[in-house]
Scaffold this active site. Sequence first.
Site, PDB file in Angstrom:
ATOM      1  N   GLU A 178       0.835  -1.212   0.000  1.00  0.00           N
ATOM      2  CA  GLU A 178       0.000   0.000   0.000  1.00  0.00           C
ATOM      3  C   GLU A 178       0.869   1.261   0.000  1.00  0.00           C
ATOM      4  O   GLU A 178       0.463   2.303  -0.523  1.00  0.00           O
ATOM      5  CB  GLU A 178      -0.942   0.018   1.208  1.00  0.00           C
ATOM      6  CG  GLU A 178      -1.933  -1.151   1.272  1.00  0.00           C
ATOM      7  CD  GLU A 178      -3.118  -1.034   0.301  1.00  0.00           C
ATOM      8  OE1 GLU A 178      -3.164  -0.074  -0.504  1.00  0.00           O
ATOM      9  OE2 GLU A 178      -3.995  -1.918   0.358  1.00  0.00           O
ATOM     10  N   ARG A 234     -11.514   9.842  -4.826  1.00  0.00           N
ATOM     11  CA  ARG A 234     -11.053   8.853  -3.848  1.00  0.00           C
ATOM     12  C   ARG A 234     -10.885   7.471  -4.472  1.00  0.00           C
ATOM     13  O   ARG A 234     -10.138   6.634  -3.962  1.00  0.00           O
ATOM     14  CB  ARG A 234     -12.028   8.802  -2.656  1.00  0.00           C
ATOM     15  CG  ARG A 234     -11.503   7.929  -1.515  1.00  0.00           C
ATOM     16  CD  ARG A 234     -12.305   8.073  -0.236  1.00  0.00           C
ATOM     17  NE  ARG A 234     -11.788   7.133   0.760  1.00  0.00           N
ATOM     18  CZ  ARG A 234     -12.149   7.100   2.028  1.00  0.00           C
ATOM     19  NH1 ARG A 234     -13.042   7.955   2.477  1.00  0.00           N
ATOM     20  NH2 ARG A 234     -11.626   6.216   2.850  1.00  0.00           N
ATOM     21  N   HIS A 241      -5.982  -2.316  -7.198  1.00  0.00           N
ATOM     22  CA  HIS A 241      -6.906  -3.129  -6.399  1.00  0.00           C
ATOM     23  C   HIS A 241      -7.852  -4.000  -7.210  1.00  0.00           C
ATOM     24  O   HIS A 241      -8.290  -5.031  -6.723  1.00  0.00           O
ATOM     25  CB  HIS A 241      -7.707  -2.244  -5.437  1.00  0.00           C
ATOM     26  CG  HIS A 241      -6.945  -1.903  -4.191  1.00  0.00           C
ATOM     27  ND1 HIS A 241      -5.776  -1.179  -4.217  1.00  0.00           N
ATOM     28  CD2 HIS A 241      -7.162  -2.209  -2.883  1.00  0.00           C
ATOM     29  CE1 HIS A 241      -5.320  -1.044  -2.979  1.00  0.00           C
ATOM     30  NE2 HIS A 241      -6.146  -1.658  -2.152  1.00  0.00           N
ATOM     31  N   HIS A 258      -3.305  -8.925   1.800  1.00  0.00           N
ATOM     32  CA  HIS A 258      -3.933  -7.979   0.872  1.00  0.00           C
ATOM     33  C   HIS A 258      -2.927  -7.072   0.146  1.00  0.00           C
ATOM     34  O   HIS A 258      -2.935  -6.971  -1.084  1.00  0.00           O
ATOM     35  CB  HIS A 258      -4.961  -7.143   1.640  1.00  0.00           C
ATOM     36  CG  HIS A 258      -5.500  -5.996   0.869  1.00  0.00           C
ATOM     37  ND1 HIS A 258      -6.362  -6.154  -0.187  1.00  0.00           N
ATOM     38  CD2 HIS A 258      -5.274  -4.658   0.970  1.00  0.00           C
ATOM     39  CE1 HIS A 258      -6.655  -4.970  -0.693  1.00  0.00           C
ATOM     40  NE2 HIS A 258      -6.016  -4.048  -0.010  1.00  0.00           N
TER      41      HIS A 258
HETATM   42  N1  LIG Z   1     -11.365   0.906   6.387  1.00  0.00           N
HETATM   43  C1  LIG Z   1     -10.523   1.047   5.392  1.00  0.00           C
HETATM   44  O1  LIG Z   1     -10.432   2.124   4.780  1.00  0.00           O
HETATM   45  C2  LIG Z   1      -9.616  -0.090   5.033  1.00  0.00           C
HETATM   46  C3  LIG Z   1      -8.568   0.138   4.131  1.00  0.00           C
HETATM   47  C4  LIG Z   1      -7.723  -0.925   3.854  1.00  0.00           C
HETATM   48  C5  LIG Z   1      -7.924  -2.159   4.461  1.00  0.00           C
HETATM   49  N2  LIG Z   1      -8.962  -2.344   5.321  1.00  0.00           N
HETATM   50  C6  LIG Z   1      -9.180  -3.624   5.984  1.00  0.00           C
HETATM   51  O2  LIG Z   1      -8.087  -3.878   6.851  1.00  0.00           O
HETATM   52  C7  LIG Z   1      -7.971  -5.274   7.055  1.00  0.00           C
HETATM   53  C8  LIG Z   1      -6.513  -5.661   7.001  1.00  0.00           C
HETATM   54  O3  LIG Z   1      -5.819  -4.966   7.993  1.00  0.00           O
HETATM   55  P1  LIG Z   1      -4.384  -5.445   8.487  1.00  0.00           P
HETATM   56  O4  LIG Z   1      -3.548  -5.745   7.309  1.00  0.00           O
HETATM   57  O5  LIG Z   1      -3.902  -4.466   9.474  1.00  0.00           O
HETATM   58  O6  LIG Z   1      -4.697  -6.862   9.119  1.00  0.00           O
HETATM   59  P2  LIG Z   1      -5.051  -7.374  10.614  1.00  0.00           P
HETATM   60  O7  LIG Z   1      -5.802  -6.375  11.375  1.00  0.00           O
HETATM   61  O8  LIG Z   1      -5.653  -8.717  10.422  1.00  0.00           O
HETATM   62  O9  LIG Z   1      -3.610  -7.545  11.270  1.00  0.00           O
HETATM   63  C9  LIG Z   1      -2.700  -8.466  10.723  1.00  0.00           C
HETATM   64  C10 LIG Z   1      -2.137  -9.401  11.795  1.00  0.00           C
HETATM   65  O10 LIG Z   1      -1.157  -8.711  12.552  1.00  0.00           O
HETATM   66  C11 LIG Z   1      -1.450  -8.812  13.953  1.00  0.00           C
HETATM   67  N3  LIG Z   1      -0.911  -7.583  14.539  1.00  0.00           N
HETATM   68  C12 LIG Z   1      -1.460  -6.349  14.501  1.00  0.00           C
HETATM   69  N4  LIG Z   1      -0.606  -5.455  15.001  1.00  0.00           N
HETATM   70  C13 LIG Z   1       0.502  -6.125  15.381  1.00  0.00           C
HETATM   71  C14 LIG Z   1       1.743  -5.742  15.935  1.00  0.00           C
HETATM   72  N5  LIG Z   1       2.044  -4.457  16.158  1.00  0.00           N
HETATM   73  N6  LIG Z   1       2.654  -6.712  16.219  1.00  0.00           N
HETATM   74  C15 LIG Z   1       2.379  -8.001  15.933  1.00  0.00           C
HETATM   75  N7  LIG Z   1       1.234  -8.428  15.374  1.00  0.00           N
HETATM   76  C16 LIG Z   1       0.310  -7.490  15.092  1.00  0.00           C
HETATM   77  C17 LIG Z   1      -2.936  -9.003  14.013  1.00  0.00           C
HETATM   78  O11 LIG Z   1      -3.315  -9.630  15.191  1.00  0.00           O
HETATM   79  C18 LIG Z   1      -3.175  -9.892  12.788  1.00  0.00           C
HETATM   80  O12 LIG Z   1      -2.881 -11.232  13.089  1.00  0.00           O
HETATM   81  C19 LIG Z   1      -8.820  -5.930   5.984  1.00  0.00           C
HETATM   82  O13 LIG Z   1      -9.967  -6.479   6.550  1.00  0.00           O
HETATM   83  C20 LIG Z   1      -9.190  -4.788   5.052  1.00  0.00           C
HETATM   84  O14 LIG Z   1     -10.457  -4.961   4.449  1.00  0.00           O
HETATM   85  C21 LIG Z   1      -9.810  -1.312   5.622  1.00  0.00           C
HETATM   86 ZN   LIG Z   2      -5.892  -1.931  -0.096  1.00  0.00          ZN
END
Ligand SMILES: NC(=O)c1ccc[n+]([C@@H]2O[C@H](COP(=O)([O-])OP(=O)(O)OC[C@H]3O[C@@H](n4cnc5c(N)ncnc54)[C@H](O)[C@@H]3O)[C@@H](O)[C@H]2O)c1
Ligand SMILES: [Zn+2]
Length: 360
Positions: A178, A234, A241, A258
Amino acid sequence: VRARTIRVETAPAYDVRVGPGLLADVDAATSSYSARAIVTDENVAPLYLGKLRASAWAAHVTVPPGEDSKSLVVVEHVLDFLVESGLDRRSCVVALGGGVVGDVAGLAASLYMRGIACVHVPTTLLAQVDSSVGGKTAVNLGRGKNLAGTFHQPALVLADTTTLATLPDDELRSGLGEVVKTALLDGEEALAELEARAEALVARDADALADVVARCVRLKASIVARDPREANERKALNLGHTFAHGIEHAAGYGAVPHGVAVAVGLVLALRAGIELGVTRDAALVERVEALHARLGLPRSLAELSQRHAVRLDDPRDLIVGMLHDKKGAAGAPRFVLLEAPGRWRIDVAAPAGALERWLA
Ligand SMILES: NC(=O)c1ccc[n+]([C@@H]2O[C@H](COP(=O)([O-])OP(=O)(O)OC[C@H]3O[C@@H](n4cnc5c(N)ncnc54)[C@H](O)[C@@H]3O)[C@@H](O)[C@H]2O)c1
Ligand SMILES: [Zn+2]
Protein backbone atom coordinates in the site's frame (compact mmCIF):
# COMPACT_ATOMS: atom_id res chain seq x y z
CA VAL A 1 12.34 11.11 15.83
CA ARG A 2 9.46 13.42 16.73
CA ALA A 3 5.75 12.92 16.09
CA ARG A 4 4.26 14.60 13.01
CA THR A 5 0.68 15.82 12.94
CA ILE A 6 -1.46 15.71 9.80
CA ARG A 7 -4.85 17.41 9.78
CA VAL A 8 -7.62 15.69 7.82
CA GLU A 9 -9.99 18.42 6.64
CA THR A 10 -13.22 16.45 6.61
CA ALA A 11 -16.37 17.68 8.41
CA PRO A 12 -15.56 17.44 11.29
CA ALA A 13 -11.76 17.61 10.86
CA TYR A 14 -9.35 15.48 12.88
CA ASP A 15 -5.64 14.97 13.50
CA VAL A 16 -3.49 12.01 12.63
CA ARG A 17 -0.33 11.90 14.74
CA VAL A 18 2.51 9.69 13.55
CA GLY A 19 5.71 8.81 15.41
CA PRO A 20 7.32 6.68 18.10
CA GLY A 21 5.90 6.49 21.60
CA LEU A 22 2.35 7.67 20.95
CA LEU A 23 0.76 4.77 22.88
CA ALA A 24 1.72 6.70 26.00
CA ASP A 25 -0.43 9.63 24.80
CA VAL A 26 -3.69 7.73 24.40
CA ASP A 27 -4.77 8.28 28.01
CA ALA A 28 -4.33 12.08 27.97
CA ALA A 29 -5.76 12.40 24.45
CA THR A 30 -9.00 10.67 25.44
CA SER A 31 -9.39 11.94 29.02
CA SER A 32 -12.18 14.40 28.18
CA TYR A 33 -14.61 11.63 27.15
CA SER A 34 -17.21 10.50 29.69
CA ALA A 35 -15.97 6.88 29.43
CA ARG A 36 -13.56 4.92 27.23
CA ALA A 37 -13.54 1.34 26.00
CA ILE A 38 -10.78 -0.42 24.08
CA VAL A 39 -11.32 -2.91 21.24
CA THR A 40 -8.26 -4.99 20.37
CA ASP A 41 -7.31 -8.51 19.21
CA GLU A 42 -5.67 -11.49 20.89
CA ASN A 43 -2.26 -10.86 19.28
CA VAL A 44 -2.10 -7.16 20.02
CA ALA A 45 -3.50 -7.25 23.59
CA PRO A 46 -0.50 -8.99 25.25
CA LEU A 47 1.94 -6.77 23.33
CA TYR A 48 0.46 -3.30 23.72
CA LEU A 49 -2.59 -3.10 25.97
CA GLY A 50 -0.38 -2.61 29.03
CA LYS A 51 1.40 0.29 27.32
CA LEU A 52 -1.84 2.30 27.36
CA ARG A 53 -1.84 2.07 31.17
CA ALA A 54 -5.59 1.97 30.78
CA SER A 55 -6.53 -0.44 33.55
CA ALA A 56 -7.60 2.49 35.69
CA TRP A 57 -9.93 4.06 33.15
CA ALA A 58 -11.00 1.67 30.47
CA ALA A 59 -12.57 -1.71 29.95
CA HIS A 60 -11.39 -3.74 26.98
CA VAL A 61 -12.74 -6.43 24.69
CA THR A 62 -10.51 -8.76 22.69
CA VAL A 63 -11.61 -10.23 19.37
CA PRO A 64 -9.91 -13.20 17.66
CA PRO A 65 -7.20 -12.04 15.23
CA GLY A 66 -7.85 -12.25 11.50
CA GLU A 67 -10.36 -11.48 8.81
CA ASP A 68 -13.03 -13.82 10.26
CA SER A 69 -13.60 -11.26 13.01
CA LYS A 70 -14.98 -8.84 10.42
CA SER A 71 -18.54 -10.05 10.92
CA LEU A 72 -21.82 -8.66 12.18
CA VAL A 73 -21.73 -11.24 14.98
CA VAL A 74 -18.47 -9.79 16.30
CA VAL A 75 -19.83 -6.24 15.93
CA GLU A 76 -22.86 -7.20 18.01
CA HIS A 77 -20.55 -8.70 20.65
CA VAL A 78 -18.58 -5.44 20.74
CA LEU A 79 -21.81 -3.40 21.00
CA ASP A 80 -22.96 -5.50 23.97
CA PHE A 81 -19.60 -4.85 25.58
CA LEU A 82 -20.03 -1.09 25.08
CA VAL A 83 -23.39 -1.25 26.84
CA GLU A 84 -21.96 -3.31 29.70
CA SER A 85 -19.08 -0.85 30.04
CA GLY A 86 -21.55 2.00 30.54
CA LEU A 87 -20.60 4.08 27.51
CA ASP A 88 -22.92 6.96 26.65
CA ARG A 89 -23.11 9.44 23.77
CA ARG A 90 -20.12 11.41 25.06
CA SER A 91 -17.87 8.34 25.38
CA CYS A 92 -15.30 6.96 22.98
CA VAL A 93 -14.13 3.67 21.55
CA VAL A 94 -10.37 3.14 21.22
CA ALA A 95 -9.43 0.78 18.36
CA LEU A 96 -6.03 -0.76 19.18
CA GLY A 97 -4.82 -3.06 16.39
CA GLY A 98 -4.69 -3.60 12.65
CA GLY A 99 -7.28 -2.96 9.97
CA VAL A 100 -9.57 -5.70 11.20
CA VAL A 101 -9.87 -4.18 14.68
CA GLY A 102 -10.19 -0.71 13.15
CA ASP A 103 -13.02 -1.75 10.85
CA VAL A 104 -14.95 -3.63 13.57
CA ALA A 105 -14.45 -1.00 16.27
CA GLY A 106 -15.18 1.81 13.82
CA LEU A 107 -18.42 0.19 12.70
CA ALA A 108 -19.48 -0.52 16.29
CA ALA A 109 -18.70 3.10 17.27
CA SER A 110 -20.72 4.44 14.34
CA LEU A 111 -23.74 2.32 15.34
CA TYR A 112 -23.63 2.64 19.12
CA MET A 113 -26.29 5.17 20.20
CA ARG A 114 -26.33 6.32 16.54
CA GLY A 115 -22.65 7.12 16.60
CA ILE A 116 -20.00 7.89 19.21
CA ALA A 117 -16.35 8.93 18.89
CA CYS A 118 -13.72 6.45 17.74
CA VAL A 119 -10.00 6.99 18.36
CA HIS A 120 -7.81 4.79 16.18
CA VAL A 121 -4.50 3.45 17.47
CA PRO A 122 -3.31 1.47 14.43
CA THR A 123 -0.58 -1.12 15.02
CA THR A 124 0.03 -2.52 11.52
CA LEU A 125 1.76 -0.66 8.70
CA LEU A 126 -1.35 -1.17 6.56
CA ALA A 127 -3.59 0.33 9.22
CA GLN A 128 -1.22 3.27 9.81
CA VAL A 129 -0.88 4.24 6.15
CA ASP A 130 -4.35 3.30 4.96
CA SER A 131 -7.24 1.86 6.95
CA SER A 132 -7.19 4.09 10.06
CA VAL A 133 -7.51 7.26 7.96
CA GLY A 134 -10.57 8.15 5.91
CA GLY A 135 -13.50 6.91 7.94
CA LYS A 136 -14.50 3.79 6.04
CA THR A 137 -15.72 0.98 8.29
CA ALA A 138 -17.03 -2.41 7.19
CA VAL A 139 -17.55 -6.07 7.90
CA ASN A 140 -17.85 -8.95 5.46
CA LEU A 141 -21.04 -10.78 4.50
CA GLY A 142 -21.28 -14.36 3.24
CA ARG A 143 -21.35 -13.08 -0.35
CA GLY A 144 -18.31 -10.86 -0.17
CA LYS A 145 -15.85 -8.59 1.60
CA ASN A 146 -16.73 -5.20 3.11
CA LEU A 147 -20.37 -5.35 1.97
CA ALA A 148 -21.85 -3.87 5.18
CA GLY A 149 -20.35 -0.68 6.55
CA THR A 150 -20.53 3.03 7.20
CA PHE A 151 -18.56 6.23 6.79
CA HIS A 152 -17.54 7.36 10.28
CA GLN A 153 -14.51 9.63 10.48
CA PRO A 154 -12.34 9.02 13.55
CA ALA A 155 -12.03 11.65 16.27
CA LEU A 156 -8.25 11.19 16.34
CA VAL A 157 -5.62 8.77 15.01
CA LEU A 158 -2.47 8.00 17.01
CA ALA A 159 -0.06 5.92 14.91
CA ASP A 160 2.79 4.74 17.14
CA THR A 161 5.48 3.56 14.73
CA THR A 162 7.36 1.60 17.41
CA THR A 163 4.53 -0.96 17.37
CA LEU A 164 5.69 -1.99 13.88
CA ALA A 165 8.77 -3.64 15.40
CA THR A 166 6.76 -6.74 16.32
CA LEU A 167 4.83 -7.05 13.06
CA PRO A 168 5.32 -10.40 11.24
CA ASP A 169 7.35 -9.96 7.98
CA ASP A 170 4.36 -10.85 5.79
CA GLU A 171 2.26 -8.13 7.45
CA LEU A 172 5.06 -5.57 7.03
CA ARG A 173 5.22 -6.46 3.32
CA SER A 174 1.46 -6.11 3.06
CA GLY A 175 1.73 -2.55 4.35
CA LEU A 176 4.62 -1.87 1.99
CA GLY A 177 2.41 -2.79 -1.00
CA GLU A 178 0.00 0.00 0.00
CA VAL A 179 2.98 2.31 0.59
CA VAL A 180 4.19 1.82 -3.01
CA LYS A 181 0.62 2.42 -4.24
CA THR A 182 0.42 5.65 -2.27
CA ALA A 183 3.81 6.85 -3.53
CA LEU A 184 2.75 6.23 -7.14
CA LEU A 185 -0.37 8.34 -6.58
CA ASP A 186 1.58 11.00 -4.69
CA GLY A 187 4.24 11.65 -7.31
CA GLU A 188 7.91 11.68 -8.19
CA GLU A 189 9.15 13.03 -4.86
CA ALA A 190 7.39 10.33 -2.83
CA LEU A 191 8.58 7.60 -5.20
CA ALA A 192 12.16 8.85 -5.01
CA GLU A 193 12.00 8.93 -1.20
CA LEU A 194 10.85 5.33 -1.20
CA GLU A 195 13.66 4.34 -3.55
CA ALA A 196 16.16 6.11 -1.32
CA ARG A 197 14.91 4.37 1.84
CA ALA A 198 13.81 0.91 0.74
CA GLU A 199 16.43 -0.99 2.76
CA ALA A 200 15.87 1.21 5.82
CA LEU A 201 12.15 0.42 5.70
CA VAL A 202 12.73 -3.31 5.47
CA ALA A 203 15.12 -2.99 8.43
CA ARG A 204 12.30 -1.13 10.24
CA ASP A 205 14.41 1.95 10.81
CA ALA A 206 12.39 4.26 13.07
CA ASP A 207 13.05 7.46 11.12
CA ALA A 208 12.31 5.91 7.77
CA LEU A 209 9.05 4.39 9.00
CA ALA A 210 7.83 7.60 10.62
CA ASP A 211 8.67 9.70 7.53
CA VAL A 212 7.08 7.29 5.09
CA VAL A 213 3.93 6.68 7.16
CA ALA A 214 3.47 10.44 7.60
CA ARG A 215 3.87 11.06 3.87
CA CYS A 216 1.32 8.34 3.02
CA VAL A 217 -1.15 9.76 5.53
CA ARG A 218 -0.70 13.25 4.04
CA LEU A 219 -1.62 12.01 0.57
CA LYS A 220 -4.59 9.97 1.75
CA ALA A 221 -5.79 12.86 3.95
CA SER A 222 -5.76 15.28 1.02
CA ILE A 223 -7.73 12.92 -1.22
CA VAL A 224 -10.24 12.02 1.50
CA ALA A 225 -10.79 15.70 2.37
CA ARG A 226 -11.68 16.46 -1.26
CA ASP A 227 -13.87 13.37 -1.74
CA PRO A 228 -14.85 11.79 1.61
CA ARG A 229 -17.55 9.51 0.14
CA GLU A 230 -15.64 8.18 -2.85
CA ALA A 231 -17.85 9.84 -5.45
CA ASN A 232 -14.87 10.44 -7.66
CA GLU A 233 -11.27 11.19 -6.86
CA ARG A 234 -11.05 8.85 -3.85
CA LYS A 235 -11.41 5.95 -6.28
CA ALA A 236 -7.76 6.60 -7.18
CA LEU A 237 -6.82 4.88 -3.90
CA ASN A 238 -7.95 1.66 -5.59
CA LEU A 239 -4.90 1.71 -7.89
CA GLY A 240 -3.84 -1.94 -8.30
CA HIS A 241 -6.91 -3.13 -6.40
CA THR A 242 -9.07 -4.46 -9.23
CA PHE A 243 -6.26 -6.88 -10.06
CA ALA A 244 -5.64 -7.51 -6.35
CA HIS A 245 -9.26 -8.51 -5.81
CA GLY A 246 -8.92 -10.99 -8.69
CA ILE A 247 -5.76 -12.40 -7.10
CA GLU A 248 -7.32 -12.65 -3.64
CA HIS A 249 -10.37 -14.41 -5.06
CA ALA A 250 -8.34 -16.90 -7.11
CA ALA A 251 -5.89 -17.60 -4.26
CA GLY A 252 -8.68 -17.94 -1.69
CA TYR A 253 -9.20 -15.02 0.71
CA GLY A 254 -6.52 -14.91 3.38
CA ALA A 255 -3.97 -16.98 1.41
CA VAL A 256 -2.12 -13.86 0.26
CA PRO A 257 -1.81 -10.74 2.44
CA HIS A 258 -3.93 -7.98 0.87
CA GLY A 259 -1.14 -5.48 0.29
CA VAL A 260 1.07 -8.15 -1.28
CA ALA A 261 -1.70 -8.81 -3.82
CA VAL A 262 -1.90 -5.04 -4.35
CA ALA A 263 1.84 -4.94 -5.09
CA VAL A 264 1.39 -7.36 -8.01
CA GLY A 265 -1.76 -5.47 -8.99
CA LEU A 266 0.32 -2.29 -9.34
CA VAL A 267 2.68 -3.94 -11.81
CA LEU A 268 -0.28 -5.33 -13.80
CA ALA A 269 -1.98 -1.90 -13.81
CA LEU A 270 1.21 -0.27 -15.11
CA ARG A 271 1.51 -2.85 -17.88
CA ALA A 272 -2.15 -2.36 -18.77
CA GLY A 273 -1.60 1.39 -18.78
CA ILE A 274 1.34 1.10 -21.15
CA GLU A 275 -0.64 -1.14 -23.53
CA LEU A 276 -3.56 1.30 -23.57
CA GLY A 277 -1.31 4.30 -24.09
CA VAL A 278 -2.30 5.83 -20.72
CA THR A 279 1.04 5.26 -18.99
CA ARG A 280 3.49 7.27 -21.07
CA ASP A 281 6.73 6.29 -19.38
CA ALA A 282 7.29 2.63 -20.26
CA ALA A 283 10.32 2.52 -17.92
CA LEU A 284 8.05 3.09 -14.90
CA VAL A 285 7.13 -0.58 -14.74
CA GLU A 286 10.79 -1.66 -14.49
CA ARG A 287 11.33 1.02 -11.88
CA VAL A 288 8.49 -0.30 -9.73
CA GLU A 289 9.64 -3.91 -10.21
CA ALA A 290 13.11 -2.94 -8.99
CA LEU A 291 11.59 -1.20 -5.96
CA HIS A 292 9.39 -4.23 -5.21
CA ALA A 293 12.44 -6.51 -5.28
CA ARG A 294 14.23 -4.32 -2.72
CA LEU A 295 11.13 -4.22 -0.50
CA GLY A 296 10.69 -8.00 -0.65
CA LEU A 297 7.48 -7.74 -2.71
CA PRO A 298 6.60 -10.08 -5.59
CA ARG A 299 6.74 -8.55 -9.09
CA SER A 300 4.49 -10.93 -10.99
CA LEU A 301 1.67 -13.43 -10.67
CA ALA A 302 4.24 -16.22 -11.12
CA GLU A 303 6.44 -14.96 -8.29
CA LEU A 304 3.45 -14.46 -6.01
CA SER A 305 2.04 -17.90 -6.76
CA GLN A 306 5.40 -19.55 -6.05
CA ARG A 307 6.00 -17.72 -2.77
CA HIS A 308 2.56 -18.28 -1.32
CA ALA A 309 1.95 -21.72 -2.86
CA VAL A 310 -1.26 -20.63 -4.59
CA ARG A 311 -2.45 -21.28 -8.16
CA LEU A 312 -2.94 -18.16 -10.27
CA ASP A 313 -2.38 -19.65 -13.73
CA ASP A 314 -6.00 -19.62 -14.90
CA PRO A 315 -7.00 -16.05 -15.87
CA ARG A 316 -10.68 -17.05 -15.62
CA ASP A 317 -10.40 -17.51 -11.83
CA LEU A 318 -8.97 -14.03 -11.46
CA ILE A 319 -11.54 -12.48 -13.77
CA VAL A 320 -14.39 -13.88 -11.63
CA GLY A 321 -12.90 -12.08 -8.62
CA MET A 322 -12.47 -8.88 -10.62
CA LEU A 323 -16.11 -9.00 -11.75
CA HIS A 324 -17.22 -9.35 -8.13
CA ASP A 325 -15.28 -6.21 -7.27
CA LYS A 326 -18.19 -4.14 -5.98
CA LYS A 327 -16.55 -0.89 -7.03
CA GLY A 328 -16.93 -1.83 -10.70
CA ALA A 329 -20.03 -0.73 -12.53
CA ALA A 330 -22.34 -3.71 -13.08
CA GLY A 331 -20.64 -6.26 -15.32
CA ALA A 332 -17.37 -4.68 -16.31
CA PRO A 333 -14.40 -4.22 -13.98
CA ARG A 334 -13.03 -0.68 -13.87
CA PHE A 335 -9.39 0.20 -13.44
CA VAL A 336 -7.35 3.03 -12.03
CA LEU A 337 -4.40 3.61 -14.35
CA LEU A 338 -1.39 5.82 -13.93
CA GLU A 339 -0.38 8.39 -16.54
CA ALA A 340 2.77 9.17 -14.57
CA PRO A 341 3.65 9.27 -10.84
CA GLY A 342 1.13 11.66 -9.28
CA ARG A 343 -1.25 11.59 -12.28
CA TRP A 344 -3.99 8.99 -12.52
CA ARG A 345 -7.06 8.14 -14.51
CA ILE A 346 -10.08 6.44 -12.86
CA ASP A 347 -12.94 4.30 -14.24
CA VAL A 348 -11.02 2.90 -17.19
CA ALA A 349 -12.73 -0.12 -18.82
CA ALA A 350 -10.68 -2.89 -20.43
CA PRO A 351 -11.15 -3.51 -24.16
CA ALA A 352 -12.57 -6.92 -25.12
CA GLY A 353 -10.05 -9.72 -24.65
CA ALA A 354 -7.56 -7.51 -22.82
CA LEU A 355 -8.10 -9.02 -19.35
CA GLU A 356 -7.12 -12.52 -20.49
CA ARG A 357 -3.97 -11.09 -22.08
CA TRP A 358 -2.97 -9.02 -19.03
CA LEU A 359 -3.41 -11.99 -16.70
CA ALA A 360 -1.78 -14.65 -18.89
N1 LIG B 1 -11.36 0.91 6.39
C1 LIG B 1 -10.52 1.05 5.39
O1 LIG B 1 -10.43 2.12 4.78
C2 LIG B 1 -9.62 -0.09 5.03
C3 LIG B 1 -8.57 0.14 4.13
C4 LIG B 1 -7.72 -0.92 3.85
C5 LIG B 1 -7.92 -2.16 4.46
N2 LIG B 1 -8.96 -2.34 5.32
C6 LIG B 1 -9.18 -3.62 5.98
O2 LIG B 1 -8.09 -3.88 6.85
C7 LIG B 1 -7.97 -5.27 7.06
C8 LIG B 1 -6.51 -5.66 7.00
O3 LIG B 1 -5.82 -4.97 7.99
P1 LIG B 1 -4.38 -5.45 8.49
O4 LIG B 1 -3.55 -5.75 7.31
O5 LIG B 1 -3.90 -4.47 9.47
O6 LIG B 1 -4.70 -6.86 9.12
P2 LIG B 1 -5.05 -7.37 10.61
O7 LIG B 1 -5.80 -6.38 11.37
O8 LIG B 1 -5.65 -8.72 10.42
O9 LIG B 1 -3.61 -7.55 11.27
C9 LIG B 1 -2.70 -8.47 10.72
C10 LIG B 1 -2.14 -9.40 11.80
O10 LIG B 1 -1.16 -8.71 12.55
C11 LIG B 1 -1.45 -8.81 13.95
N3 LIG B 1 -0.91 -7.58 14.54
C12 LIG B 1 -1.46 -6.35 14.50
N4 LIG B 1 -0.61 -5.45 15.00
C13 LIG B 1 0.50 -6.12 15.38
C14 LIG B 1 1.74 -5.74 15.93
N5 LIG B 1 2.04 -4.46 16.16
N6 LIG B 1 2.65 -6.71 16.22
C15 LIG B 1 2.38 -8.00 15.93
N7 LIG B 1 1.23 -8.43 15.37
C16 LIG B 1 0.31 -7.49 15.09
C17 LIG B 1 -2.94 -9.00 14.01
O11 LIG B 1 -3.32 -9.63 15.19
C18 LIG B 1 -3.17 -9.89 12.79
O12 LIG B 1 -2.88 -11.23 13.09
C19 LIG B 1 -8.82 -5.93 5.98
O13 LIG B 1 -9.97 -6.48 6.55
C20 LIG B 1 -9.19 -4.79 5.05
O14 LIG B 1 -10.46 -4.96 4.45
C21 LIG B 1 -9.81 -1.31 5.62
ZN1 LIG C 1 -5.89 -1.93 -0.10
